[in-house]
Scaffold this motif. Structure first.
Motif, PDB file in Angstrom:
ATOM      1  N   PRO A  50       1.019  -1.180  -0.127  1.00 46.71           N
ATOM      2  CA  PRO A  50       0.025   0.059  -0.090  1.00 46.71           C
ATOM      3  C   PRO A  50       0.896   1.267   0.108  1.00 46.71           C
ATOM      4  CG  PRO A  50      -0.947  -1.534   1.530  1.00 46.71           C
ATOM      5  CD  PRO A  50       0.619  -2.166   1.195  1.00 46.71           C
ATOM      6  N   LEU A  51       0.362   2.411  -0.624  1.00 52.60           N
ATOM      7  CA  LEU A  51       1.089   3.438  -0.739  1.00 52.60           C
ATOM      8  C   LEU A  51       1.783   4.128   0.506  1.00 52.60           C
ATOM      9  CD1 LEU A  51       2.017   5.509  -3.091  1.00 52.60           C
ATOM     10  CD2 LEU A  51      -0.001   6.682  -2.373  1.00 52.60           C
ATOM     11  N   ARG A  52       0.725   4.009   1.722  1.00 50.96           N
ATOM     12  CA  ARG A  52       1.286   4.626   2.927  1.00 50.96           C
ATOM     13  C   ARG A  52       2.575   4.143   3.285  1.00 50.96           C
ATOM     14  NH1 ARG A  52      -2.417   4.850   6.813  1.00 50.96           N
ATOM     15  NH2 ARG A  52      -1.105   4.478   8.692  1.00 50.96           N
ATOM     16  N   TYR A  53       3.211   2.796   3.017  1.00 47.90           N
ATOM     17  CA  TYR A  53       4.159   2.169   3.337  1.00 47.90           C
ATOM     18  C   TYR A  53       5.381   2.558   2.417  1.00 47.90           C
ATOM     19  CZ  TYR A  53       0.973  -0.076   6.314  1.00 47.90           C
ATOM     20  OH  TYR A  53      -0.052  -0.520   6.937  1.00 47.90           O
ATOM     21  N   THR A  54       5.250   3.427   1.648  1.00 51.04           N
ATOM     22  CA  THR A  54       6.429   3.782   0.457  1.00 51.04           C
ATOM     23  C   THR A  54       6.912   5.249   0.613  1.00 51.04           C
ATOM     24  OG1 THR A  54       4.954   4.576  -1.416  1.00 51.04           O
ATOM     25  CG2 THR A  54       5.257   2.262  -1.264  1.00 51.04           C
ATOM     26  N   ALA A  55       7.974   5.667  -0.111  1.00 51.94           N
ATOM     27  CA  ALA A  55       8.283   7.024  -0.011  1.00 51.94           C
ATOM     28  C   ALA A  55       7.476   8.006  -0.694  1.00 51.94           C
ATOM     29  CB  ALA A  55       9.693   7.019  -0.681  1.00 51.94           C
ATOM     30  N   ASP A  56       6.233   7.365  -1.468  1.00 47.73           N
ATOM     31  CA  ASP A  56       5.494   8.319  -1.989  1.00 47.73           C
ATOM     32  C   ASP A  56       4.164   8.427  -1.357  1.00 47.73           C
ATOM     33  OD1 ASP A  56       6.710   8.770  -4.636  1.00 47.73           O
ATOM     34  OD2 ASP A  56       6.323   6.586  -5.244  1.00 47.73           O
ATOM     35  N   GLY A  57       4.316   7.700  -0.047  1.00 48.32           N
ATOM     36  CA  GLY A  57       2.882   7.898   1.255  1.00 48.32           C
ATOM     37  C   GLY A  57       3.609   8.412   2.186  1.00 48.32           C
ATOM     38  N   GLU A  58       3.383   7.837   3.260  1.00 49.94           N
ATOM     39  CA  GLU A  58       3.914   8.433   4.602  1.00 49.94           C
ATOM     40  C   GLU A  58       5.194   7.683   5.072  1.00 49.94           C
ATOM     41  OE1 GLU A  58       0.631   7.977   7.741  1.00 49.94           O
ATOM     42  OE2 GLU A  58      -0.711   7.441   5.905  1.00 49.94           O
ATOM     43  N   GLY A  59       5.538   6.667   4.188  1.00 49.53           N
ATOM     44  CA  GLY A  59       6.896   6.224   4.530  1.00 49.53           C
ATOM     45  C   GLY A  59       6.798   5.214   5.788  1.00 49.53           C
ATOM     46  N   LEU A  60       5.770   4.667   6.269  1.00 46.46           N
ATOM     47  CA  LEU A  60       5.909   3.951   7.420  1.00 46.46           C
ATOM     48  C   LEU A  60       6.254   2.796   7.188  1.00 46.46           C
ATOM     49  CD1 LEU A  60       2.110   4.949   8.766  1.00 46.46           C
ATOM     50  CD2 LEU A  60       4.392   5.783   9.578  1.00 46.46           C
ATOM     51  N   SER A  61       6.929   1.976   8.294  1.00 49.19           N
ATOM     52  CA  SER A  61       7.344   0.605   8.027  1.00 49.19           C
ATOM     53  C   SER A  61       5.950  -0.043   8.220  1.00 49.19           C
ATOM     54  CB  SER A  61       8.404   0.257   9.130  1.00 49.19           C
ATOM     55  OG  SER A  61       7.910   0.506  10.394  1.00 49.19           O
ATOM     56  N   PRO A  62       6.049  -1.194   7.337  1.00 56.60           N
ATOM     57  CA  PRO A  62       4.469  -1.979   7.253  1.00 56.60           C
ATOM     58  C   PRO A  62       4.580  -2.956   8.565  1.00 56.60           C
ATOM     59  CG  PRO A  62       5.850  -2.864   5.749  1.00 56.60           C
ATOM     60  CD  PRO A  62       6.609  -1.714   6.361  1.00 56.60           C
ATOM     61  N   PRO A  63       3.427  -3.299   8.881  1.00 56.46           N
ATOM     62  CA  PRO A  63       3.317  -4.261  10.081  1.00 56.46           C
ATOM     63  C   PRO A  63       3.798  -5.856   9.536  1.00 56.46           C
ATOM     64  CG  PRO A  63       1.024  -3.950   9.446  1.00 56.46           C
ATOM     65  CD  PRO A  63       2.182  -3.004   8.522  1.00 56.46           C
TER      66      PRO A  63
END
Length: 192
Positions: A50-63
């Motif tokens: 999902p985008l949130r786990y990439t540099a184009d999103g929030e850059g969060l580490s995924p669970p």
């Protein structure tokens, strides 16, 4: 960091990829005798991140979570690598070690939080930073496979300088009891 790279450069580098064979989980000198199950509630094995786990999103580490840890395990280590980076070896996005030697979970954003607090259990990425690098493939380079590798160790490493890939490999040799792998994919077709 790579989002502004011209897509023509990414296209030109498409053939330069280390591949899955170069991942530490596939290194014959550390292969654990037992397999760990590694999963994420955010994406299926082999599916797009999902985008949130990439540099184009929030850059969060995924669970991620793992189970099937052998009884003799004293600690766990997690290594995140890009098997398709335009480099000779996979690009290290994150290392965590000295985790409890049991079935476990790394929740969403945990690696980001560890970087903020300066946790000694967060290793060095390929940019020599004690931080998590979110997926950031060059535009036009195609799909990248991000390998979330989990290792069960028969030892608890002494605290000291957090490892990079080489130090982690040295630790895993002769101490890996089991290993598991989860792949998430991502691509960037044009600069964001």
């Amino acid at each position: 960091m790579l989002e502004r790279l011209p897509a023509r450069v990414g296209h030109a580098l498409r053939g330069l990829r280390p591949g899955l064979d170069k991942l530490l989980v596939n290194d014959a000198s550390i292969a654990g005798a037992q397999a760990l199950a590694v999963r994420s509630r955010a994406f299926a094995d082999g599916a797009a991140l999902p985008l949130r786990y990439t540099a184009d999103g929030e850059g969060l580490s995924p669970p991620i979570q793992w189970h099937g840890v052998p009884d003799a395990t004293r600690s766990m280590a997690v290594l995140i690598e890009d098997a398709d980076s335009p480099t000779p070896r996979p690009l290290v996005h994150g290392i965590v070690w000295n985790l409890p030697g049991e079935d476990g979970v790394l929740g969403e954003g945990v690696l980001n939080a560890m970087a903020v607090t300066g946790s000694p259990d967060l290793g060095r990425n390929s940019y020599l930073q004690h931080a998590y690098l979110p997926p950031d493939p060059p535009p036009g380079h195609g799909w990248h496979r991000y390998a979330f590798q989990v290792f069960a160790l028969d030892c608890a490493p002494s605290r000291g300088e957090a490892p990079g890939r080489g130090k982690l490999l040295d630790l895993l040799r002769g101490h890996a009891l089991a290993s598991g792998l989860l792949i998430g994919t991502y691509r960037r077709d044009r600069p964001s």
